[in-house]
Motif scaffolding. Structure first.
Motif, PDB file in Angstrom:
ATOM      1  N   PHE A  35       1.020  -1.152   0.020  1.00  0.00           N
ATOM      2  CA  PHE A  35      -0.011  -0.056   0.084  1.00  0.00           C
ATOM      3  C   PHE A  35       0.917   1.347   0.021  1.00  0.00           C
ATOM      4  O   PHE A  35       2.084   1.126   0.288  1.00  0.00           O
ATOM      5  CB  PHE A  35      -0.937   0.179   1.197  1.00  0.00           C
ATOM      6  CG  PHE A  35      -0.200  -0.061   2.576  1.00  0.00           C
ATOM      7  CD1 PHE A  35       0.142   1.194   3.255  1.00  0.00           C
ATOM      8  CD2 PHE A  35       0.135  -1.068   3.062  1.00  0.00           C
ATOM      9  CE1 PHE A  35       0.795   1.008   4.306  1.00  0.00           C
ATOM     10  CE2 PHE A  35       0.764  -1.419   4.502  1.00  0.00           C
ATOM     11  CZ  PHE A  35       1.226  -0.012   4.913  1.00  0.00           C
ATOM     12  N   ARG A  36       0.230   2.286  -0.180  1.00  0.00           N
ATOM     13  CA  ARG A  36       0.953   3.667  -0.180  1.00  0.00           C
ATOM     14  C   ARG A  36       0.515   4.407   1.237  1.00  0.00           C
ATOM     15  O   ARG A  36      -0.875   4.513   1.584  1.00  0.00           O
ATOM     16  CB  ARG A  36       0.563   4.562  -1.201  1.00  0.00           C
ATOM     17  CG  ARG A  36       1.250   4.225  -2.627  1.00  0.00           C
ATOM     18  CD  ARG A  36       0.971   5.080  -3.749  1.00  0.00           C
ATOM     19  NE  ARG A  36       1.041   4.488  -5.096  1.00  0.00           N
ATOM     20  CZ  ARG A  36       2.416   4.613  -5.614  1.00  0.00           C
ATOM     21  NH1 ARG A  36       3.192   5.144  -5.241  1.00  0.00           N
ATOM     22  NH2 ARG A  36       2.443   4.220  -6.755  1.00  0.00           N
ATOM     23  N   ASP A  37       1.490   4.845   1.859  1.00  0.00           N
ATOM     24  CA  ASP A  37       1.122   5.524   3.066  1.00  0.00           C
ATOM     25  C   ASP A  37       0.622   7.190   2.805  1.00  0.00           C
ATOM     26  O   ASP A  37       0.743   7.580   1.611  1.00  0.00           O
ATOM     27  CB  ASP A  37       2.369   5.581   4.093  1.00  0.00           C
ATOM     28  CG  ASP A  37       3.674   6.167   3.522  1.00  0.00           C
ATOM     29  OD1 ASP A  37       3.351   6.995   2.545  1.00  0.00           O
ATOM     30  OD2 ASP A  37       4.668   6.146   4.235  1.00  0.00           O
ATOM     31  N   ALA A  38       0.489   7.969   3.941  1.00  0.00           N
ATOM     32  CA  ALA A  38      -0.201   9.194   3.678  1.00  0.00           C
ATOM     33  C   ALA A  38       0.781   9.922   2.693  1.00  0.00           C
ATOM     34  O   ALA A  38       0.559  11.037   2.256  1.00  0.00           O
ATOM     35  CB  ALA A  38      -0.377   9.718   4.767  1.00  0.00           C
ATOM     36  N   GLN A  39       2.073   9.706   2.785  1.00  0.00           N
ATOM     37  CA  GLN A  39       3.129  10.528   2.060  1.00  0.00           C
ATOM     38  C   GLN A  39       3.278   9.998   0.943  1.00  0.00           C
ATOM     39  O   GLN A  39       4.049  10.783  -0.106  1.00  0.00           O
ATOM     40  CB  GLN A  39       4.613  10.437   3.075  1.00  0.00           C
ATOM     41  CG  GLN A  39       4.422  11.162   4.146  1.00  0.00           C
ATOM     42  CD  GLN A  39       3.648  10.649   5.312  1.00  0.00           C
ATOM     43  OE1 GLN A  39       3.792   9.333   5.375  1.00  0.00           O
ATOM     44  NE2 GLN A  39       2.909  11.519   6.093  1.00  0.00           N
ATOM     45  N   GLY A  40       2.646   8.854   0.579  1.00  0.00           N
ATOM     46  CA  GLY A  40       2.966   8.490  -0.981  1.00  0.00           C
ATOM     47  C   GLY A  40       3.909   7.465  -1.253  1.00  0.00           C
ATOM     48  O   GLY A  40       4.310   6.955  -2.369  1.00  0.00           O
ATOM     49  N   ASN A  41       4.480   6.892   0.039  1.00  0.00           N
ATOM     50  CA  ASN A  41       5.535   6.040   0.062  1.00  0.00           C
ATOM     51  C   ASN A  41       5.067   4.718  -0.119  1.00  0.00           C
ATOM     52  O   ASN A  41       4.031   4.349   0.335  1.00  0.00           O
ATOM     53  CB  ASN A  41       6.521   5.992   1.006  1.00  0.00           C
ATOM     54  CG  ASN A  41       7.170   7.351   1.095  1.00  0.00           C
ATOM     55  OD1 ASN A  41       7.704   8.012   0.126  1.00  0.00           O
ATOM     56  ND2 ASN A  41       7.021   8.071   2.481  1.00  0.00           N
ATOM     57  N   ASN A  42       5.607   3.660  -1.120  1.00  0.00           N
ATOM     58  CA  ASN A  42       5.077   2.413  -1.074  1.00  0.00           C
ATOM     59  C   ASN A  42       5.519   1.727   0.380  1.00  0.00           C
ATOM     60  O   ASN A  42       6.534   1.875   0.639  1.00  0.00           O
ATOM     61  CB  ASN A  42       5.848   1.638  -2.262  1.00  0.00           C
ATOM     62  CG  ASN A  42       5.057   2.104  -3.648  1.00  0.00           C
ATOM     63  OD1 ASN A  42       4.226   2.425  -3.551  1.00  0.00           O
ATOM     64  ND2 ASN A  42       6.150   1.809  -4.588  1.00  0.00           N
TER      65      ASN A  42
END
Length: 137
Positions: A35-42
């Protein structure tokens, strides 16, 4: 009634034990969510489930090997324990009622053994086999 279903890969080869005259197949399934976290990191999160399948159909054990993808269904249980350092821990386990072999890791679900084992029927097709060869007609 609680019911849990999991699709994942076996972390190691299964172990067949005999407890009070009954057979149990123990194996561990890993399910990884990406998934992607709130910062857009995988990100990746892996959940391990200890499985216990009380069955006399132990022939499937030869196919329950490390890396194989399986579907398992049954009743979930959470076991709590205290670690040596005094902290509490918990393990998610599954009392299995049904197992289906889906394939090997990285095969995208291509069947290696087209097997459905439950309390009613059982059939196995070895790797490279053809399910149509086992049809009675």
């Amino acid at each position: 009634m609680l019911k849990m279903q999991i699709i994942g890969n076996l972390g190691k080869d299964c172990v067949v034990n005999n407890v009070n005259g009954k057979s149990v197949i123990n194996f561990t399934v890993a399910h990884t969510e990406r998934f992607r976290d709130a910062q857009g990191n995988n990100q990746e999160k892996t959940t391990w489930v200890d499985c216990a399948w009380w069955t006399d159909r132990t022939a499937i054990s030869q196919y329950l090997t490390k890396g194989k993808q399986v579907y398992a269904e049954g009743n979930p249980e959470v076991r709590s324990f205290t670690r040596a350092d005094g902290t509490n821990g918990a393990v998610l386990s599954l009392r299995v009622r049904e197992v289906q072999l889906l394939g090997a890791k990285g095969e995208g679900g291509v069947p290696v053994a087209n097997s459905s084992y439950n309390t009613g029927t059982a059939s196995a097709v070895p790797a490279g086999g053809d399910a149509a060869d086992d049809l009675p007609f």
